[in-house]
Enzyme design. Sequence first.
Site, short mmCIF file in Angstrom:
data_model
loop_
_atom_site.label_atom_id
_atom_site.label_comp_id
_atom_site.label_asym_id
_atom_site.label_seq_id
_atom_site.Cartn_x
_atom_site.Cartn_y
_atom_site.Cartn_z
N HIS A 52 10.28 -0.79 -6.11
CA HIS A 52 10.14 -2.22 -5.82
C HIS A 52 11.29 -3.05 -6.37
O HIS A 52 11.46 -4.20 -5.99
CB HIS A 52 8.79 -2.74 -6.33
CG HIS A 52 8.69 -2.93 -7.81
ND1 HIS A 52 8.05 -2.02 -8.64
CD2 HIS A 52 9.13 -3.92 -8.62
CE1 HIS A 52 8.10 -2.45 -9.88
NE2 HIS A 52 8.76 -3.61 -9.90
N ASP A 98 6.51 4.74 -6.57
CA ASP A 98 7.29 3.55 -6.93
C ASP A 98 8.53 3.92 -7.71
O ASP A 98 8.89 3.27 -8.69
CB ASP A 98 6.45 2.53 -7.70
CG ASP A 98 7.16 1.18 -7.83
OD1 ASP A 98 7.95 0.84 -6.93
OD2 ASP A 98 6.95 0.49 -8.85
N SER A 156 10.85 -3.90 -15.15
CA SER A 156 10.58 -2.86 -14.16
C SER A 156 11.78 -1.93 -13.99
O SER A 156 12.91 -2.39 -13.81
CB SER A 156 10.24 -3.48 -12.81
OG SER A 156 8.98 -4.08 -12.83
N LEU A 160 -3.17 20.13 -2.31
CA LEU A 160 -4.11 21.21 -2.58
C LEU A 160 -5.04 21.44 -1.40
O LEU A 160 -5.49 22.55 -1.17
CB LEU A 160 -4.91 20.90 -3.85
CG LEU A 160 -5.89 21.96 -4.33
CD1 LEU A 160 -5.18 23.29 -4.59
CD2 LEU A 160 -6.59 21.49 -5.61
#
Length: 511
Positions: free
Chosen positions: A142, A172, A251, A306
Amino acid sequence: MKISQVAGTILISAATAFGSIFVYSKYFQKEQQGFFQNGSDTIPVNYASYMPGSAGNTNLTPPTDFQQAAKIGTPGVVHIKTKINPKQLGNNLQKRRSLLEEFFGEDFDEGDGGRRYYTPGQMASGSGVLISDDGYIVTNNHVVDDADEISVTLSNNKFYTATVVGTDPSTDLALIKIKANGLPYLLYGNSDDVQVGQWVLAVGYPLNLETTVTAGIVSAKSRAIGINRRNSRSAIESFIQTDAAVNQGNSGGALINTAGELIGINSAIASPTGAYAGYSYAIPVNLVKKVVNDLMKFGNVQRAYLGIEYKDPNTMTDEQLKTLDMSRDMAGIKVLGVPSTGAAAQAGIKEGDVITKINGVNTSSIPELMEQISRYKPGDKVSVNYLRGNKEYTANAILKNLDGNTEIVKLGVLDYLGADFRSLPKELSENFGVEGGVLVESIGSGLIKKQTNMKPEFIILKAGNTKVRNLDELKKALNGQKQARLEGFYARDRYANIYYYDLNLANSTEF
């Protein structure tokens, strides 16, 4: 009794007490020279545990001074600034259906008098972590999403222009690169060794400030907060939760232990105001390593599955739990379905089994299971511990990709569009009076978001001049095209308008 007698008695009692303590400590108690208050070099049981940050390091230092960790961490964290240029979105033409179209289903063109939309330019700021001396930087997706220009400033104020190597909205994460050599970088730690209560430091560039270091403890592990679902239906979340102060701009920055090792990439905060309110979340470095390696080697993440169906007990009512014979405190993941072509089915796992471990690591919650599986690629073999009845079994499963095989997954045209699609179910097609179509369930990072103002729940009927009734037909119609116009309607106003969205696929045609 005279005052002199009282004073004498007190002095004799005091001398006796001190003498007893001296004799006991001198001859009966083993002398200890350790660091802690009880004289021991081991942590007293009545103190909160303190992890020095490096496995096997018995040289404990007080958790009140993080100078060395900060000195190691700050040079390897960079300031990222991005710019999104103002742009006109593709012609989002719109026309009202005519009666002739409704009755005869023919396409009567009413002209291109639709609306044009513009987006203003934007600038943003974030952080990143150098992971190699030749300029590879890991950050959040982001932070660089949709950016036309990315600049990187090092802690020594040197400035570079960066390019995107690859992104993964599901976790992300993004990998970018600058042209430079001999750069300081952070060493990977081991996020599996991180413990609740351990001291950690967050390093980044919050609120457009210079390099900033904050300290806190790990307050929880394997947290899922739902934030990545905004950009990907296959979101993976197993955050390290800390109370180290993190704000906007942090971030993509580093979460390090007290040895200066990278243990996570700071990604999100929990806040009712948008500013730090006590909890921040970092992506575990063991997951980061896998994603980064895939982006370097393949250009996209090789995601393994899986092959089981499950539900999060925390999202279910008590009645639903009872119906499925589940509980909120189950020590494992109950298998609610096993597709016949999946890895679990071929390993002998059945509906009703409870998966407890992957490769010997406990998976008592869905985030823990997701984190473990996401570290592997299709074709990798993992051991799976599961309960059937009251007996524990172990099986070996060869993980597969979403298509049900172990081949390397290459990016396709739909991946570049950056949305979650599915073929329109038959019952909806009948309700809408169409032969079929493709439903846009969510829109994340990609061309649709960059070039149009399309919203979720759009139903695609045509791509260019080709009718599309399912996902395969949409893929085939777009493959190799440099320009495409998607035509369709929104479920909420099926009989009101037809919408068109023009896409430039020129940079996404090598599929």
